[in-house]
Write a protein that holds these residues in place. Structure first.
Motif, PDB file in Angstrom:
ATOM      1  N   GLN A 106      57.334  22.384 -55.176  1.00 30.79           N
ATOM      2  CA  GLN A 106      56.714  21.772 -56.352  1.00 30.79           C
ATOM      3  C   GLN A 106      56.355  22.861 -57.358  1.00 30.79           C
ATOM      4  OE1 GLN A 106      52.723  19.989 -55.844  1.00 30.79           O
ATOM      5  NE2 GLN A 106      53.640  18.093 -56.597  1.00 30.79           N
ATOM      6  N   GLU A 107      56.677  22.610 -58.612  1.00 21.83           N
ATOM      7  CA  GLU A 107      56.379  23.596 -59.645  1.00 21.83           C
ATOM      8  C   GLU A 107      54.871  23.674 -59.868  1.00 21.83           C
ATOM      9  OE1 GLU A 107      58.370  24.990 -63.827  1.00 21.83           O
ATOM     10  OE2 GLU A 107      57.960  22.858 -63.581  1.00 21.83           O
ATOM     11  N   ARG A 108      54.347  24.858 -59.762  1.00 27.87           N
ATOM     12  CA  ARG A 108      52.923  25.094 -59.957  1.00 27.87           C
ATOM     13  C   ARG A 108      52.730  26.201 -60.991  1.00 27.87           C
ATOM     14  NH1 ARG A 108      48.909  22.390 -56.506  1.00 27.87           N
ATOM     15  NH2 ARG A 108      50.160  21.019 -55.184  1.00 27.87           N
ATOM     16  N   VAL A 109      51.505  26.326 -61.466  1.00 34.32           N
ATOM     17  CA  VAL A 109      51.181  27.355 -62.451  1.00 34.32           C
ATOM     18  C   VAL A 109      50.322  28.409 -61.780  1.00 34.32           C
ATOM     19  CG1 VAL A 109      50.164  27.853 -64.702  1.00 34.32           C
ATOM     20  CG2 VAL A 109      51.250  25.636 -64.281  1.00 34.32           C
ATOM     21  N   GLY A 110      50.763  29.660 -61.878  1.00 29.91           N
ATOM     22  CA  GLY A 110      50.064  30.759 -61.232  1.00 29.91           C
ATOM     23  C   GLY A 110      49.382  31.689 -62.208  1.00 29.91           C
ATOM     24  N   LYS A 111      49.296  32.938 -61.818  1.00 26.47           N
ATOM     25  CA  LYS A 111      48.581  33.939 -62.610  1.00 26.47           C
ATOM     26  C   LYS A 111      49.134  34.033 -64.030  1.00 26.47           C
ATOM     27  CE  LYS A 111      47.255  38.822 -62.603  1.00 26.47           C
ATOM     28  NZ  LYS A 111      47.388  40.134 -61.925  1.00 26.47           N
ATOM     29  N   ASP A 112      48.236  34.036 -65.000  1.00 25.45           N
ATOM     30  CA  ASP A 112      48.576  34.148 -66.421  1.00 25.45           C
ATOM     31  C   ASP A 112      49.483  33.029 -66.921  1.00 25.45           C
ATOM     32  OD1 ASP A 112      47.040  36.436 -66.469  1.00 25.45           O
ATOM     33  OD2 ASP A 112      48.744  37.803 -66.290  1.00 25.45           O
ATOM     34  N   GLY A 113      49.461  31.885 -66.268  1.00 21.54           N
ATOM     35  CA  GLY A 113      50.264  30.758 -66.722  1.00 21.54           C
ATOM     36  C   GLY A 113      51.720  30.820 -66.310  1.00 21.54           C
ATOM     37  N   PRO A 158      42.165  31.112 -56.399  1.00 18.10           N
ATOM     38  CA  PRO A 158      42.120  29.744 -56.931  1.00 18.10           C
ATOM     39  C   PRO A 158      43.410  28.999 -56.612  1.00 18.10           C
ATOM     40  CG  PRO A 158      41.448  31.349 -58.585  1.00 18.10           C
ATOM     41  CD  PRO A 158      42.039  32.125 -57.459  1.00 18.10           C
ATOM     42  N   ARG A 159      43.318  27.707 -56.329  1.00 25.11           N
ATOM     43  CA  ARG A 159      44.515  26.921 -56.059  1.00 25.11           C
ATOM     44  C   ARG A 159      45.337  26.758 -57.332  1.00 25.11           C
ATOM     45  NH1 ARG A 159      47.122  26.448 -51.634  1.00 25.11           N
ATOM     46  NH2 ARG A 159      47.770  24.294 -51.949  1.00 25.11           N
ATOM     47  N   PRO A 160      46.670  26.913 -57.241  1.00 29.17           N
ATOM     48  CA  PRO A 160      47.513  26.775 -58.431  1.00 29.17           C
ATOM     49  C   PRO A 160      47.670  25.313 -58.834  1.00 29.17           C
ATOM     50  CG  PRO A 160      48.874  27.126 -56.488  1.00 29.17           C
ATOM     51  CD  PRO A 160      47.441  27.262 -56.032  1.00 29.17           C
ATOM     52  N   PRO A 161      47.438  24.969 -60.084  1.00 24.52           N
ATOM     53  CA  PRO A 161      47.545  23.577 -60.520  1.00 24.52           C
ATOM     54  C   PRO A 161      48.986  23.147 -60.770  1.00 24.52           C
ATOM     55  CG  PRO A 161      46.995  24.938 -62.389  1.00 24.52           C
ATOM     56  CD  PRO A 161      47.000  25.853 -61.178  1.00 24.52           C
ATOM     57  N   GLU A 210      48.764  19.091 -64.770  1.00 24.10           N
ATOM     58  CA  GLU A 210      47.323  19.343 -64.801  1.00 24.10           C
ATOM     59  C   GLU A 210      47.008  20.470 -65.770  1.00 24.10           C
ATOM     60  OE1 GLU A 210      46.524  18.157 -60.087  1.00 24.10           O
ATOM     61  OE2 GLU A 210      46.698  20.257 -60.704  1.00 24.10           O
ATOM     62  N   TYR A 211      47.830  21.524 -65.703  1.00 24.41           N
ATOM     63  CA  TYR A 211      47.617  22.704 -66.539  1.00 24.41           C
ATOM     64  C   TYR A 211      47.730  22.376 -68.020  1.00 24.41           C
ATOM     65  CZ  TYR A 211      48.343  27.394 -68.470  1.00 24.41           C
ATOM     66  OH  TYR A 211      48.244  28.544 -69.212  1.00 24.41           O
ATOM     67  N   THR A 266      45.800  36.110 -58.994  1.00 24.53           N
ATOM     68  CA  THR A 266      46.834  35.440 -58.203  1.00 24.53           C
ATOM     69  C   THR A 266      46.239  34.247 -57.460  1.00 24.53           C
ATOM     70  OG1 THR A 266      47.948  37.568 -57.886  1.00 24.53           O
ATOM     71  CG2 THR A 266      48.578  35.758 -56.413  1.00 24.53           C
ATOM     72  N   PRO A 267      46.865  33.073 -57.554  1.00 23.18           N
ATOM     73  CA  PRO A 267      46.341  31.893 -56.845  1.00 23.18           C
ATOM     74  C   PRO A 267      46.443  32.060 -55.339  1.00 23.18           C
ATOM     75  CG  PRO A 267      48.507  31.435 -57.772  1.00 23.18           C
ATOM     76  CD  PRO A 267      48.094  32.777 -58.305  1.00 23.18           C
ATOM     77  N   GLY A 268      45.656  31.277 -54.608  1.00 27.61           N
ATOM     78  CA  GLY A 268      45.611  31.447 -53.160  1.00 27.61           C
ATOM     79  C   GLY A 268      45.822  30.181 -52.363  1.00 27.61           C
ATOM     80  N   CYS A 269      46.039  30.364 -51.065  1.00 27.35           N
ATOM     81  CA  CYS A 269      46.159  29.237 -50.132  1.00 27.35           C
ATOM     82  C   CYS A 269      44.796  28.619 -49.871  1.00 27.35           C
ATOM     83  CB  CYS A 269      46.765  29.710 -48.809  1.00 27.35           C
ATOM     84  SG  CYS A 269      48.447  30.320 -48.951  1.00 27.35           S
ATOM     85  N   THR A 270      43.768  29.440 -49.911  1.00 30.52           N
ATOM     86  CA  THR A 270      42.404  28.958 -49.756  1.00 30.52           C
ATOM     87  C   THR A 270      41.522  29.733 -50.718  1.00 30.52           C
ATOM     88  OG1 THR A 270      40.630  28.490 -48.169  1.00 30.52           O
ATOM     89  CG2 THR A 270      41.759  30.605 -47.939  1.00 30.52           C
TER      90      THR A 270
END
Length: 222
Positions: free
Chosen positions: A67-74, A146-149, A153-154, A168-172
């Protein structure tokens, strides 16, 4: 596929500059790499068992869900999970938005009809998250953050909300061990910003231990 959002407001970038911790981030990245390799080796039998279970329920359906998610710096990336929903789950999401149990820019539904029988079990035990060890190896994610949205949502994020994606987003993360579904989106953002401001190796380990405790308690409840 990778895209980066360069429209971060100046206040967001200033926030990052005031909370940069380069030494911490480099040391934790080494931890992520080593721990992810160990986790993949140890959990390989679990991967096999879950893969068989998913295929037995629906032979034609894929084992993994990306699933496409948004990570660090968008920056966008594909996050991996064991498939816990029916193949057309994404298409059904719009019809279920009225039953969203979370305020803000997240979707949560207790009895989500899109979840498969196997999916209910692997979600309850958080085993569906195991393929994210691959994301950690790739550098898209960390064990803690932080969880990646979702991209949808973003798209509704304010510049203040975007501050949670300056690491960097995390698993927890801090919000997952502080109430999870009982917290509002606003409270989640505040906890993520608290984590960014106070993150240390010791704090990361504490969050991991709290997550492991929650994971084992789920397993005992099966």
């Amino acid at each position: 596929m990778e895209k980066t959002d360069f429209k971060f407001a100046e206040q967001v970038l200033n926030y990052r500059e005031s909370h940069e911790k380069p030494l911490h981030d480099k040391v934790w990245r080494i931890f992520d790499l080593i721990a992810a390799i160990i986790a993949l080796v140890i959990s390989f039998p679990v991967f096999l068992v879950i893969s068989v279970m998913i295929k037995l329920e629906n032979w034609k359906a894929p084992i993994f869900f990306k699933q496409e998610r948004v990570g660090k710096d968008g920056k966008t990336f594909y996050m991996y999970k064991f498939r816990s929903m029916y193949v057309d789950a994404e298409a059904q999401l719009a019809k279920l938005q009225a039953q969203n149990e979370m305020d803000g820019h997240m979707f949560k539904m207790k009895d989500d009809p899109r979840i498969t029988s196997v999916g209910k079990w692997i979600r309850k035990t958080s085993l569906d998250e195991f393929p994210q060890f691959i994301n950690i190896l790739k550098g898209d994610m960390s064990f803690v953050g932080p969880r990646p949205p979702l991209t949808t949502e973003y798209a509704s994020y304010t510049n203040y909300d975007k501050k949670r994606l300056l690491v960097t987003p995390g698993c927890t993360g801090l919000w997952q061990v502080s109430g999870r579904n009982n917290l509002s989106f606003k409270e989640m953002v505040e906890l993520d910003l608290e984590y960014i401001e106070t993150r240390t190796i010791r704090f990361n380990i504490k969050i991991l231990l709290m997550t492991f405790k929650e994971f084992t308690s789920k397993g005992n409840g099966m």
